[in-house]
Design an enzyme around this catalytic site. Structure first.
Site, short mmCIF file in Angstrom:
data_model
loop_
_atom_site.label_atom_id
_atom_site.label_comp_id
_atom_site.label_asym_id
_atom_site.label_seq_id
_atom_site.Cartn_x
_atom_site.Cartn_y
_atom_site.Cartn_z
N PRO A 193 67.68 13.86 31.63
CA PRO A 193 68.38 13.79 30.22
C PRO A 193 67.81 12.53 29.70
O PRO A 193 68.20 12.53 28.39
CB PRO A 193 69.67 13.60 31.02
CG PRO A 193 69.82 14.08 32.38
CD PRO A 193 68.24 13.75 32.83
N GLU A 211 70.90 11.57 42.06
CA GLU A 211 71.18 10.96 40.77
C GLU A 211 69.98 10.82 39.81
O GLU A 211 70.23 10.10 38.80
CB GLU A 211 71.82 9.63 41.27
CG GLU A 211 73.10 9.82 42.18
CD GLU A 211 74.26 10.48 41.66
OE1 GLU A 211 74.54 10.31 40.56
OE2 GLU A 211 74.56 11.42 42.16
N ARG A 266 55.30 31.66 26.48
CA ARG A 266 55.29 32.85 25.63
C ARG A 266 54.53 32.59 24.58
O ARG A 266 54.44 33.48 23.47
CB ARG A 266 56.80 33.32 25.24
CG ARG A 266 57.60 32.08 24.66
CD ARG A 266 59.30 32.69 24.91
NE ARG A 266 59.14 33.84 23.82
CZ ARG A 266 59.29 33.77 22.58
NH1 ARG A 266 58.98 32.68 22.01
NH2 ARG A 266 59.32 34.95 21.78
N ASP A 326 59.43 34.53 15.48
CA ASP A 326 60.48 33.91 16.02
C ASP A 326 61.26 32.83 15.31
O ASP A 326 60.62 32.30 14.43
CB ASP A 326 60.03 32.92 17.27
CG ASP A 326 60.27 34.04 18.60
OD1 ASP A 326 61.49 34.82 18.49
OD2 ASP A 326 59.65 33.60 19.49
C1 4GT Z 1 69.59 17.34 32.55
C2 4GT Z 1 68.31 17.73 32.18
C3 4GT Z 1 67.68 17.48 33.27
C4 4GT Z 1 69.15 16.76 34.76
C5 4GT Z 1 67.81 17.99 30.89
C6 4GT Z 1 67.77 14.00 37.84
C7 4GT Z 1 68.90 14.46 38.73
C8 4GT Z 1 67.87 14.92 36.65
C9 4GT Z 1 69.51 15.74 38.20
C10 4GT Z 1 68.65 16.20 37.09
N1 4GT Z 1 69.94 16.95 33.92
N2 4GT Z 1 67.82 17.13 34.51
N3 4GT Z 1 66.12 17.70 33.02
N4 4GT Z 1 68.95 17.86 30.05
N5 4GT Z 1 69.55 16.70 35.99
O1 4GT Z 1 66.87 18.17 30.54
#
Ligand code: 4GT
Length: 248
Positions: free
Chosen positions: A89, A116, A154, A169
């Site tokens: 994220p 985590e 794709r 697309d």
């Molecule tokens: C969201 C995304 C991602 C997670 C995203 C590390 C532990 C990250 C759990 C994982 N959440 N990964 N790639 N929005 N969670 O891309």
């Protein structure tokens, strides 16, 4: 195009890639996808991929060494990748533009985080780009990696049967897609717009372009701030705006 995906859930990733567009790309030999079980790169008898966080707190953190060994092994057996993608994220937004960029590469390694997150030092031990598929939290990076592999695959020539569907697309034109209809011509009193049954190809083309503009204005006006519209699209946007004003 080669993909190597490193995960603690190889079954989940394999299931996600077996069918559909990516599965067909693999069958056709256009895509070469390998899934690697991170636990195969551990060194203790418990095959540990995580440990407690320094500084305390809830949850566990992914150890860097198994991931480093996995990437080294991929490099030795499959060649040096063009990029290593860490999905998280905290990454830069993964957009259609990023999918186009990655589809121009020959070999991509994807690392899937769990718990985590991954020990921060991995990012310097293995030079990688961090990408996020959206502003929400998943329980693991596997679904994000699958999203990236799908969106990139794709775009690789030969993966999607009819290349026109890729070109037409939604996001490749920077706008939302127009509505689609199929048979029957009427369902529970709801009719297909007459123009689509008219056989007037030019009118159909113009209607679709107008609907794409209208939907984008209604649902994602932010996209209109950056997209490059041609003369016809600008005229259609004016038309849609005027019609909208009359209704409100
Ligand atoms: C969201 C995304 C991602 C997670 C995203 C590390 C532990 C990250 C759990 C994982 N959440 N990964 N790639 N929005 N969670 O891309």
């Amino acid at each position: 195009m080669k993909f190597d995906i490193v995960t603690i859930f190889p079954g989940m990733v394999g299931a996600g890639l077996a069918e559909g567009v990516v599965g067909r790309g693999v069958e056709r030999g256009v895509l070469d996808v390998r899934i690697h079980d991170l636990r195969d790169f551990t060194s203790d008898r418990h095959r540990s991929v995580d440990d407690v966080p320094y500084g305390g707190g809830p949850g566990m953190v992914m150890k860097p060494e198994p991931l480093v060994r996995a990437v080294e092994t991929i490099r030795a057996t499959r060649g040096t990748p063009d990029t290593v993608v860490l999905t998280s994220p905290q990454g830069l937004p993964f957009t259609q533009g990023e999918a186009v960029r990655l589809s121009g590469l020959g070999h991509i390694v994807l690392l899937c985080g769990r718990y985590e997150g991954i020990d921060e030092r991995l990012r310097s031990l293995v030079p990688c780009e961090e990408l996020s598929i959206g502003d929400y939290v998943l329980s693991g990076g596997e679904l994000a990696a699958l999203v990236i592999v799908d969106a990139v695959s794709r775009l690789v020539p030969g993966v999607v049967g009819d290349s026109r569907s890729v070109e037409e697309d939604s996001f490749s034109r920077g706008l939302l897609d127009h509505p689609h209809y199929t048979r029957p011509a009427e369902v529970s009193g709801q009719k297909v717009p007459d123009v689509l049954l008219s056989g007037h190809h030019e009118e159909v083309r113009r209607w679709r372009r107008k609907m794409a503009i209208q939907r984008t204005l209604e649902r994602r006006p932010d996209l209109l701030d950056t997209v490059e519209l041609d003369d016809e699209q600008r005229a259609l946007l004016d038309e849609v705006r005027k019609e909208g004003k009359r209704e409100s």
